[in-house]
Structures are given as C-alpha cells and as structure tokens.
Scaffold this motif. Sequence first.
Motif, PDB file in Angstrom:
ATOM      1  N   PRO A  13      19.311   8.433  49.730  1.00 15.77           N
ATOM      2  CA  PRO A  13      20.453   8.428  48.808  1.00 15.77           C
ATOM      3  C   PRO A  13      20.984   7.393  48.439  1.00 15.77           C
ATOM      4  O   PRO A  13      21.135   6.234  49.219  1.00 15.77           O
ATOM      5  CB  PRO A  13      21.144   9.645  49.694  1.00 15.77           C
ATOM      6  CG  PRO A  13      20.510   9.745  51.114  1.00 15.77           C
ATOM      7  CD  PRO A  13      19.325   9.174  50.863  1.00 15.77           C
ATOM      8  N   GLN A  14      21.750   6.995  47.474  1.00 17.61           N
ATOM      9  CA  GLN A  14      22.687   6.059  47.063  1.00 17.61           C
ATOM     10  C   GLN A  14      23.952   6.188  46.433  1.00 17.61           C
ATOM     11  O   GLN A  14      24.063   7.489  46.315  1.00 17.61           O
ATOM     12  CB  GLN A  14      21.925   5.326  45.842  1.00 17.61           C
ATOM     13  CG  GLN A  14      20.709   4.741  46.138  1.00 17.61           C
ATOM     14  CD  GLN A  14      20.048   4.100  45.109  1.00 17.61           C
ATOM     15  OE1 GLN A  14      20.306   4.339  43.857  1.00 17.61           O
ATOM     16  NE2 GLN A  14      18.850   2.966  45.456  1.00 17.61           N
ATOM     17  N   TRP A  15      24.866   5.748  46.524  1.00 17.43           N
ATOM     18  CA  TRP A  15      26.079   5.752  46.217  1.00 17.43           C
ATOM     19  C   TRP A  15      26.509   4.962  45.042  1.00 17.43           C
ATOM     20  O   TRP A  15      26.186   3.711  45.268  1.00 17.43           O
ATOM     21  CB  TRP A  15      27.024   5.646  47.302  1.00 17.43           C
ATOM     22  CG  TRP A  15      27.299   6.761  48.328  1.00 17.43           C
ATOM     23  CD1 TRP A  15      28.021   7.976  48.307  1.00 17.43           C
ATOM     24  CD2 TRP A  15      26.321   6.992  49.438  1.00 17.43           C
ATOM     25  NE1 TRP A  15      27.594   8.675  49.424  1.00 17.43           N
ATOM     26  CE2 TRP A  15      26.642   8.379  50.006  1.00 17.43           C
ATOM     27  CE3 TRP A  15      25.131   6.020  49.723  1.00 17.43           C
ATOM     28  CZ2 TRP A  15      25.730   8.692  51.207  1.00 17.43           C
ATOM     29  CZ3 TRP A  15      24.359   6.840  50.894  1.00 17.43           C
ATOM     30  CH2 TRP A  15      24.836   7.874  51.450  1.00 17.43           C
ATOM     31  N   ARG A  16      27.107   5.312  43.984  1.00 20.20           N
ATOM     32  CA  ARG A  16      27.374   4.403  42.912  1.00 20.20           C
ATOM     33  C   ARG A  16      29.053   4.400  42.896  1.00 20.20           C
ATOM     34  O   ARG A  16      29.764   5.217  42.967  1.00 20.20           O
ATOM     35  CB  ARG A  16      27.147   5.026  41.447  1.00 20.20           C
ATOM     36  CG  ARG A  16      25.448   5.056  41.447  1.00 20.20           C
ATOM     37  CD  ARG A  16      25.282   5.505  39.936  1.00 20.20           C
ATOM     38  NE  ARG A  16      23.814   5.659  39.728  1.00 20.20           N
ATOM     39  CZ  ARG A  16      23.275   5.915  38.608  1.00 20.20           C
ATOM     40  NH1 ARG A  16      23.906   6.704  37.737  1.00 20.20           N
ATOM     41  NH2 ARG A  16      21.849   5.864  38.690  1.00 20.20           N
ATOM     42  N   VAL A  17      29.474   3.044  42.975  1.00 20.01           N
ATOM     43  CA  VAL A  17      30.960   2.860  42.806  1.00 20.01           C
ATOM     44  C   VAL A  17      31.261   2.549  41.315  1.00 20.01           C
ATOM     45  O   VAL A  17      30.745   1.431  41.025  1.00 20.01           O
ATOM     46  CB  VAL A  17      31.405   1.735  43.691  1.00 20.01           C
ATOM     47  CG1 VAL A  17      32.763   1.595  43.598  1.00 20.01           C
ATOM     48  CG2 VAL A  17      31.164   1.930  45.228  1.00 20.01           C
ATOM     49  N   TYR A  18      32.030   3.336  40.525  1.00 22.78           N
ATOM     50  CA  TYR A  18      32.028   2.947  39.288  1.00 22.78           C
ATOM     51  C   TYR A  18      33.611   2.359  38.820  1.00 22.78           C
ATOM     52  O   TYR A  18      34.642   2.777  39.672  1.00 22.78           O
ATOM     53  CB  TYR A  18      32.162   4.406  38.256  1.00 22.78           C
ATOM     54  CG  TYR A  18      31.048   4.890  38.150  1.00 22.78           C
ATOM     55  CD1 TYR A  18      30.398   4.891  37.043  1.00 22.78           C
ATOM     56  CD2 TYR A  18      30.597   5.836  39.117  1.00 22.78           C
ATOM     57  CE1 TYR A  18      28.914   5.414  36.601  1.00 22.78           C
ATOM     58  CE2 TYR A  18      29.220   6.428  38.897  1.00 22.78           C
ATOM     59  CZ  TYR A  18      28.453   6.209  37.737  1.00 22.78           C
ATOM     60  OH  TYR A  18      26.985   6.544  37.700  1.00 22.78           O
ATOM     61  N   LEU A  19      33.376   1.473  38.335  1.00 27.11           N
ATOM     62  CA  LEU A  19      34.629   0.218  38.121  1.00 27.11           C
ATOM     63  C   LEU A  19      34.755   0.145  36.453  1.00 27.11           C
ATOM     64  O   LEU A  19      33.996  -0.277  35.808  1.00 27.11           O
ATOM     65  CB  LEU A  19      34.210  -0.986  38.749  1.00 27.11           C
ATOM     66  CG  LEU A  19      34.246  -1.016  40.226  1.00 27.11           C
ATOM     67  CD1 LEU A  19      33.955  -2.495  40.481  1.00 27.11           C
ATOM     68  CD2 LEU A  19      35.294  -0.595  40.760  1.00 27.11           C
ATOM     69  N   ASN A  20      35.477   1.280  36.137  1.00 27.53           N
ATOM     70  CA  ASN A  20      35.546   1.326  34.549  1.00 27.53           C
ATOM     71  C   ASN A  20      34.458   1.803  33.972  1.00 27.53           C
ATOM     72  O   ASN A  20      34.003   2.967  34.110  1.00 27.53           O
ATOM     73  CB  ASN A  20      36.370   0.193  33.927  1.00 27.53           C
ATOM     74  CG  ASN A  20      37.745  -0.131  34.200  1.00 27.53           C
ATOM     75  OD1 ASN A  20      38.317   0.860  34.454  1.00 27.53           O
ATOM     76  ND2 ASN A  20      38.336  -0.954  34.007  1.00 27.53           N
ATOM     77  N   THR A  21      33.773   0.745  33.158  1.00 26.28           N
ATOM     78  CA  THR A  21      32.605   1.211  32.263  1.00 26.28           C
ATOM     79  C   THR A  21      31.172   0.584  33.263  1.00 26.28           C
ATOM     80  O   THR A  21      30.146   0.787  32.570  1.00 26.28           O
ATOM     81  CB  THR A  21      32.676   0.524  31.012  1.00 26.28           C
ATOM     82  OG1 THR A  21      32.662  -0.953  31.332  1.00 26.28           O
ATOM     83  CG2 THR A  21      33.904   1.325  30.316  1.00 26.28           C
ATOM     84  N   PHE A  22      31.341  -0.119  34.367  1.00 27.82           N
ATOM     85  CA  PHE A  22      30.141  -0.299  34.863  1.00 27.82           C
ATOM     86  C   PHE A  22      30.083   0.290  36.392  1.00 27.82           C
ATOM     87  O   PHE A  22      31.060   0.760  36.915  1.00 27.82           O
ATOM     88  CB  PHE A  22      29.811  -1.695  34.836  1.00 27.82           C
ATOM     89  CG  PHE A  22      30.939  -2.657  35.479  1.00 27.82           C
ATOM     90  CD1 PHE A  22      30.642  -3.294  36.987  1.00 27.82           C
ATOM     91  CD2 PHE A  22      32.165  -2.947  34.813  1.00 27.82           C
ATOM     92  CE1 PHE A  22      31.609  -3.609  37.663  1.00 27.82           C
ATOM     93  CE2 PHE A  22      32.983  -3.766  35.736  1.00 27.82           C
ATOM     94  CZ  PHE A  22      32.646  -4.099  37.005  1.00 27.82           C
ATOM     95  N   PHE A  23      29.099   0.220  37.115  1.00 30.63           N
ATOM     96  CA  PHE A  23      28.954   0.734  38.379  1.00 30.63           C
ATOM     97  C   PHE A  23      28.195  -0.298  39.154  1.00 30.63           C
ATOM     98  O   PHE A  23      27.407  -0.886  38.675  1.00 30.63           O
ATOM     99  CB  PHE A  23      28.105   2.147  38.368  1.00 30.63           C
ATOM    100  CG  PHE A  23      27.061   2.349  38.233  1.00 30.63           C
ATOM    101  CD1 PHE A  23      25.944   2.138  39.040  1.00 30.63           C
ATOM    102  CD2 PHE A  23      26.655   2.635  36.712  1.00 30.63           C
ATOM    103  CE1 PHE A  23      24.599   2.119  38.453  1.00 30.63           C
ATOM    104  CE2 PHE A  23      25.225   2.641  36.267  1.00 30.63           C
ATOM    105  CZ  PHE A  23      24.343   2.433  37.264  1.00 30.63           C
ATOM    106  N   ALA A  29      27.549   5.440  52.386  1.00 30.11           N
ATOM    107  CA  ALA A  29      29.124   5.661  51.973  1.00 30.11           C
ATOM    108  C   ALA A  29      30.116   5.060  52.306  1.00 30.11           C
ATOM    109  O   ALA A  29      31.046   4.744  51.750  1.00 30.11           O
ATOM    110  CB  ALA A  29      29.383   7.295  52.340  1.00 30.11           C
ATOM    111  N   GLU A  30      29.978   4.189  53.395  1.00 27.45           N
ATOM    112  CA  GLU A  30      31.010   3.206  54.091  1.00 27.45           C
ATOM    113  C   GLU A  30      31.103   2.142  53.220  1.00 27.45           C
ATOM    114  O   GLU A  30      32.081   1.733  52.858  1.00 27.45           O
ATOM    115  CB  GLU A  30      30.568   3.140  55.295  1.00 27.45           C
ATOM    116  CG  GLU A  30      30.631   4.014  56.555  1.00 27.45           C
ATOM    117  CD  GLU A  30      29.281   4.941  56.502  1.00 27.45           C
ATOM    118  OE1 GLU A  30      28.410   4.821  56.152  1.00 27.45           O
ATOM    119  OE2 GLU A  30      29.641   6.184  57.014  1.00 27.45           O
ATOM    120  N   ALA A  31      29.926   1.766  52.680  1.00 28.85           N
ATOM    121  CA  ALA A  31      29.994   0.604  51.962  1.00 28.85           C
ATOM    122  C   ALA A  31      30.501   0.897  50.456  1.00 28.85           C
ATOM    123  O   ALA A  31      31.174  -0.128  49.917  1.00 28.85           O
ATOM    124  CB  ALA A  31      28.456  -0.054  51.770  1.00 28.85           C
ATOM    125  N   ALA A  32      30.211   1.814  50.097  1.00 29.31           N
ATOM    126  CA  ALA A  32      30.531   2.189  48.767  1.00 29.31           C
ATOM    127  C   ALA A  32      32.405   2.447  48.909  1.00 29.31           C
ATOM    128  O   ALA A  32      33.274   2.163  48.004  1.00 29.31           O
ATOM    129  CB  ALA A  32      30.016   3.740  48.364  1.00 29.31           C
TER     130      ALA A  32
END
Length: 66
Positions: A13-23, A29-32
């Motif tokens: 599993p991976q987590w994506r951190v979206y920052l406006n229009t990019f990720f 989960a802790e790193a995200a």
Amino acid sequence: MDVRIEQVDGESPQWRVYLNTFFIICDSAEAAQELAQRASASNAELFRKAMNSHRQRKESEPFCLL
C-alpha cells in the motif's frame, strides 16, 4: 492550499499526499501525515507573512492575497 491524503491499494500500500494539483507518494501513513502537516504549516507561515505585510501598507495602496 488543498492538502489531502489518499491510500492507494496494491501489493504494497502507498499513500498519496495531494498538494493542490500534484501529489507525493509515501510508503507509510505516518510519513504521509507528517508531510501533510509540514505542508500545511509552511502554507500557514506564508499566509501570516502576507497578512503582516498587508497591515504595514497604507490604506490607499492596493493589496491582493491569492
């Protein structure tokens, strides 16, 4: 700034951190969560600086905060 976290299912599993229009992809989960908090704090600091510069302006000068 729009900051959100989404989990992507897969073999690992991976987590994506979206920052406006990019990720940014994180492996935990802790790193995200840490990345999202740092981005929000950074954005808040920029907002505070902009507002402080606005307070130092004369009322007749134009000001725009995007």
